[in-house]
Design a protein around this motif. Structure first.
Motif, PDB file in Angstrom:
ATOM      1  N   ALA A  58       0.827  -1.210   0.000  1.00 49.70           N
ATOM      2  CA  ALA A  58       0.000   0.000   0.000  1.00 49.70           C
ATOM      3  C   ALA A  58       0.860   1.259   0.000  1.00 49.70           C
ATOM      4  N   GLY A  59       1.926   1.261   0.809  1.00 51.02           N
ATOM      5  CA  GLY A  59       2.793   2.433   0.836  1.00 51.02           C
ATOM      6  C   GLY A  59       3.605   2.607  -0.427  1.00 51.02           C
ATOM      7  N   ALA A  60       3.967   1.494  -1.070  1.00 52.77           N
ATOM      8  CA  ALA A  60       4.803   1.567  -2.272  1.00 52.77           C
ATOM      9  C   ALA A  60       3.991   1.728  -3.550  1.00 52.77           C
ATOM     10  N   TRP A  61       2.658   1.635  -3.470  1.00 57.75           N
ATOM     11  CA  TRP A  61       1.848   1.640  -4.685  1.00 57.75           C
ATOM     12  C   TRP A  61       2.014   2.895  -5.536  1.00 57.75           C
ATOM     13  N   PRO A  62       2.072   4.111  -4.955  1.00 58.83           N
ATOM     14  CA  PRO A  62       2.304   5.290  -5.819  1.00 58.83           C
ATOM     15  C   PRO A  62       3.593   5.189  -6.620  1.00 58.83           C
ATOM     16  N   ALA A  63       4.667   4.695  -6.012  1.00 58.83           N
ATOM     17  CA  ALA A  63       5.931   4.547  -6.742  1.00 58.83           C
ATOM     18  C   ALA A  63       5.833   3.442  -7.780  1.00 58.83           C
ATOM     19  N   ALA A  78      17.268  10.835  -7.746  1.00 64.13           N
ATOM     20  CA  ALA A  78      17.175  12.297  -7.635  1.00 64.13           C
ATOM     21  C   ALA A  78      15.774  12.669  -7.163  1.00 64.13           C
ATOM     22  N   PRO A  79      15.506  12.533  -5.848  1.00 65.67           N
ATOM     23  CA  PRO A  79      14.157  12.843  -5.346  1.00 65.67           C
ATOM     24  C   PRO A  79      13.805  14.319  -5.396  1.00 65.67           C
ATOM     25  N   ALA A  80      14.826  15.213  -5.507  1.00 66.67           N
ATOM     26  CA  ALA A  80      14.554  16.652  -5.534  1.00 66.67           C
ATOM     27  C   ALA A  80      14.098  17.135  -6.899  1.00 66.67           C
ATOM     28  N   ASN A  81      14.260  16.296  -7.931  1.00 68.47           N
ATOM     29  CA  ASN A  81      13.810  16.695  -9.264  1.00 68.47           C
ATOM     30  C   ASN A  81      12.286  16.822  -9.323  1.00 68.47           C
ATOM     31  N   ILE A 287      17.162   3.581   3.061  1.00 72.32           N
ATOM     32  CA  ILE A 287      15.927   3.858   3.794  1.00 72.32           C
ATOM     33  C   ILE A 287      16.229   4.584   5.098  1.00 72.32           C
ATOM     34  N   ALA A 288      17.237   4.113   5.835  1.00 72.53           N
ATOM     35  CA  ALA A 288      17.561   4.715   7.131  1.00 72.53           C
ATOM     36  C   ALA A 288      18.036   6.150   6.996  1.00 72.53           C
ATOM     37  N   SER A 289      18.790   6.444   5.947  1.00 73.67           N
ATOM     38  CA  SER A 289      19.376   7.778   5.812  1.00 73.67           C
ATOM     39  C   SER A 289      18.403   8.811   5.259  1.00 73.67           C
ATOM     40  N   GLU A 290      17.337   8.397   4.560  1.00 73.21           N
ATOM     41  CA  GLU A 290      16.472   9.369   3.897  1.00 73.21           C
ATOM     42  C   GLU A 290      15.016   9.341   4.340  1.00 73.21           C
ATOM     43  N   PHE A 291      14.594   8.324   5.053  1.00 72.40           N
ATOM     44  CA  PHE A 291      13.165   8.176   5.309  1.00 72.40           C
ATOM     45  C   PHE A 291      12.609   9.313   6.175  1.00 72.40           C
ATOM     46  N   GLY A 296       5.667  12.125   0.122  1.00 70.07           N
ATOM     47  CA  GLY A 296       5.116  11.952  -1.219  1.00 70.07           C
ATOM     48  C   GLY A 296       5.725  10.788  -1.965  1.00 70.07           C
ATOM     49  N   LEU A 297       6.078  11.039  -3.207  1.00 70.25           N
ATOM     50  CA  LEU A 297       6.612   9.996  -4.085  1.00 70.25           C
ATOM     51  C   LEU A 297       7.980   9.511  -3.594  1.00 70.25           C
ATOM     52  N   HIS A 298       8.753  10.407  -2.996  1.00 68.09           N
ATOM     53  CA  HIS A 298      10.055  10.018  -2.446  1.00 68.09           C
ATOM     54  C   HIS A 298       9.874   8.975  -1.349  1.00 68.09           C
ATOM     55  N   GLN A 299       8.957   9.212  -0.441  1.00 71.07           N
ATOM     56  CA  GLN A 299       8.703   8.254   0.634  1.00 71.07           C
ATOM     57  C   GLN A 299       8.155   6.944   0.090  1.00 71.07           C
ATOM     58  N   SER A 300       7.296   7.030  -0.901  1.00 74.89           N
ATOM     59  CA  SER A 300       6.770   5.815  -1.513  1.00 74.89           C
ATOM     60  C   SER A 300       7.887   5.006  -2.169  1.00 74.89           C
TER      61      SER A 300
END
Length: 333
Positions: A58-63, A78-81, A287-291, A296-300
């Motif tokens: 469910a959490g990964a579905w958007p990605a 590149a999540p900032a793009n 995951i540990a360094s960025e979560f 939004g899409l980055h978290q997904s």
């Protein structure tokens, strides 16, 4: 006295059928309660596992909907793009490389320690060495990470890495694998930390299964003139190979999912290079360094990385289980 004995026997006989039926009923009730308690415990494991899978999907579905299968084969992260560009190839590569290197180092060392403790070690030294191995398993992973960052990383960059770079310079394949420049943060350093962390699992399980070898088998081998090496190679290892492989797979599962120690020393670089001395990242480290800073899409995308790690670990453990079943079947035949 005889009258009292007869009277007592008569009372017991009268009360006997009632008490026996009550006891049998109590035993049956306890047995049913025990059965359903253990059954609910087993079912709860399946429910928890299913809940984890459903929450990850469910959490990964958007990605999944946004990137599809290209997520597996894209190296750039590149999540900032706008829109974000997310690819799991770098973390998958780092996870597999560090785990493979760690197991290549830890398996022979761990089994060697186990053989020494069960076959060669003096009796007075077995307990101290065994306790030292067990203490390695009890050290928190963050301590391993700090030690790797402040001690192992500088030592590797200043001494071992320059030596290996010079030694393999110009050698086909190996020259690119051990190419410079030296770095405090690298895939190889992370793999060394993982090797130290999984070493106690391999050693402890190997020691336990080596102790199950019947002494008569070893005595018979020594009796016909076998050396200790031949006894270990032709008696101990074949007799216990199922248990040893199980311990190795347990250690591999730990290596695939280790987080904090690897995050400290791997460099967290989402790129693929041929050199093991270059920085990289793993799925768990990413995951540990960025979560904490994602949304939004980055978290997904990070949750999708977690789902990939879950699937990867499941496939590895399933393959190990199938291999163990084949070995047990062959041994039975």
């Amino acid at each position: 006295m005889a009258d009292m004995a007869v009277q007592s026997t008569g009372m017991e006989a009268a009360a006997g059928p009632y008490d026996r039926a009550k006891a049998l009923s109590a035993f049956k009730l306890g047995d049913v309660a025990f059965y359903w308690t253990t059954r609910l415990c087993a079912i709860s494991v399946l429910l928890i596992l299913g809940g984890i899978i459903i929450s990850l999907i469910a959490g990964a579905w958007p990605a999944i909907r946004e990137f599809g299968f290209s997520f597996l084969f894209t190296q750039r992260w590149a999540p900032a793009n706008d829109p974000p560009i997310l690819g799991a190839l770098g973390p998958i590569y780092g996870t597999l490389v560090t785990s493979v290197i760690a197991m290549v180092i830890a398996i022979p060392v761990g089994i060697g320690i186990a053989i020494f403790l069960t076959e060669l070690c003096p009796q007075w030294a077995r307990r101290p060495i065994g306790l030292a191995v067990e203490l390695l398993a009890g050290i928190p992973s963050i301590i391993y990470g700090m030690w790797g960052f402040f001690v192992l990383g500088p030592f590797m960059a200043n001494h071992l890495q320059p030596f290996l770079i010079r030694a393999f310079d110009g050698v086909p394949v190996l020259g690119s694998i051990f190419a410079g420049p030296p770095s405090y943060l690298s895939l190889f350093n992370a793999a060394l930390i993982l090797a130290i962390m999984v070493l106690p699992f391999i050693t402890a399980i190997s020691v336990d299964v080596f102790k199950t070898v019947p002494p008569v088998l070893k005595e018979a081998a020594y009796g016909i003139g076998c050396t200790t090496w031949e006894v270990v190679r032709k008696v101990v290892i074949p007799y216990t190979r199922v248990g040893v492989i199980g311990g190795i797979m347990l250690a591999l599962g730990r290596a695939l999912g280790e987080t904090m120690a690897v995050t400290f020393i791997i460099g967290n670089a989402f790129r693929i290079t041929g050199s093991v001395f270059s920085p990289g990242t793993t799925i768990s480290a990413a995951i540990a360094s960025e979560f904490a800073e994602s949304d939004g899409l980055h978290q997904s995308g990070l949750i999708l990385l977690g789902l990939l790690l879950f699937v990867l670990t499941f496939l590895v453990l399933s393959a190990a289980r199938l291999m163990l079943m084949r070995l047990e079947r062959k041994a039975g035949n």
